[in-house]
Write an enzyme that holds these catalytic residues in place. Structure first.
Site, PDB file in Angstrom:
ATOM      1  N   HIS A  41     131.511 -47.069  -8.236  1.00 29.19           N
ATOM      2  CA  HIS A  41     130.321 -46.679  -8.984  1.00 29.19           C
ATOM      3  C   HIS A  41     128.972 -47.029  -8.373  1.00 29.19           C
ATOM      4  O   HIS A  41     127.958 -46.600  -8.922  1.00 29.19           O
ATOM      5  CB  HIS A  41     130.385 -47.261 -10.397  1.00 29.19           C
ATOM      6  CG  HIS A  41     131.570 -46.815 -11.169  1.00 29.19           C
ATOM      7  ND1 HIS A  41     131.734 -45.513 -11.592  1.00 29.19           N
ATOM      8  CD2 HIS A  41     132.675 -47.483 -11.579  1.00 29.19           C
ATOM      9  CE1 HIS A  41     132.878 -45.403 -12.242  1.00 29.19           C
ATOM     10  NE2 HIS A  41     133.476 -46.578 -12.236  1.00 29.19           N
ATOM     11  N   LYS A  69     140.024 -37.068  -9.356  1.00 24.16           N
ATOM     12  CA  LYS A  69     139.471 -37.774 -10.503  1.00 24.16           C
ATOM     13  C   LYS A  69     138.505 -36.817 -11.188  1.00 24.16           C
ATOM     14  O   LYS A  69     137.621 -36.246 -10.553  1.00 24.16           O
ATOM     15  CB  LYS A  69     138.748 -39.052 -10.056  1.00 24.16           C
ATOM     16  CG  LYS A  69     138.253 -39.885 -11.227  1.00 24.16           C
ATOM     17  CD  LYS A  69     137.645 -41.203 -10.779  1.00 24.16           C
ATOM     18  CE  LYS A  69     137.184 -42.006 -11.984  1.00 24.16           C
ATOM     19  NZ  LYS A  69     136.552 -43.268 -11.594  1.00 24.16           N
ATOM     20  N   HIS A 145     133.642 -52.631 -15.405  1.00 22.93           N
ATOM     21  CA  HIS A 145     134.110 -51.324 -15.864  1.00 22.93           C
ATOM     22  C   HIS A 145     132.901 -50.465 -16.275  1.00 22.93           C
ATOM     23  O   HIS A 145     132.002 -50.948 -16.942  1.00 22.93           O
ATOM     24  CB  HIS A 145     135.052 -51.493 -17.061  1.00 22.93           C
ATOM     25  CG  HIS A 145     135.472 -50.210 -17.691  1.00 22.93           C
ATOM     26  ND1 HIS A 145     136.346 -49.341 -17.085  1.00 22.93           N
ATOM     27  CD2 HIS A 145     135.126 -49.635 -18.867  1.00 22.93           C
ATOM     28  CE1 HIS A 145     136.522 -48.278 -17.872  1.00 22.93           C
ATOM     29  NE2 HIS A 145     135.788 -48.440 -18.952  1.00 22.93           N
TER      30      HIS A 145
END
Length: 148
Positions: A41, A69, A145
């Protein structure tokens, strides 16, 4: 003997200072999740990406090896700015836990176009500055996350 005691005292002082500044690494499990968060990310060297950016980065970051993905967000901020989000007020994550935090950052959202096959996945990019929610763990808290 006195020199050894001074050296150990100095070492202890440096360690406590680093701990106090939050520069000590998180535990092994959190460190693994933190490293995965960074890989999937974080891309601070860019201000926003186009379709080619998404196609390249998703492949480079190994998110197209076995399947495409469907969706991924790259955050274009310095890691210290991202980590500072962890110090904001806790909010509820999608999974019900209360370890999420929100902040506004520059991002590129990459969405699979649906007709490509791994490893040659194709993505549609959308660059923006928007609110994100990340889950953080540890002491010091680090992002582990990307929630939304």
């Amino acid at each position: 003997m006195m020199a050894l005691q001074k050296a150990l005292s100095l070492l202890l002082l440096v360690l406590l200072t680093l701990l106090g500044l939050g520069l000590v690494q998180p535990s092994y499990g959190q460190n693994r999740m933190y490293q995965r968060f960074l890989q999937q990310h974080v891309d601070p060297g860019v201000t926003g990406g186009d379709d080619n950016y998404c196609n390249l980065m998703m492949q480079r970051r190994r998110m197209t090896r076995f399947h495409c993905k469907q969706f991924n967000t790259f955050i274009h901020e310095d890691i210290w700015n991202i980590r500072s989000i962890c110090s904001t007020t806790n909010i509820q994550c999608k999974n019900g836990k209360m370890n999420c935090h929100e902040g506004v950052v520059s991002v590129t959202d990459c969405r699979d176009i649906g007709s490509s096959r791994a490893p040659n996945c194709r993505y549609r990019a959308r660059a923006s500055t928007r609110r994100v929610v990340i889950a953080c763990e540890g002491n010091p808290a680090v992002p582990v996350h990307f929630d939304r």
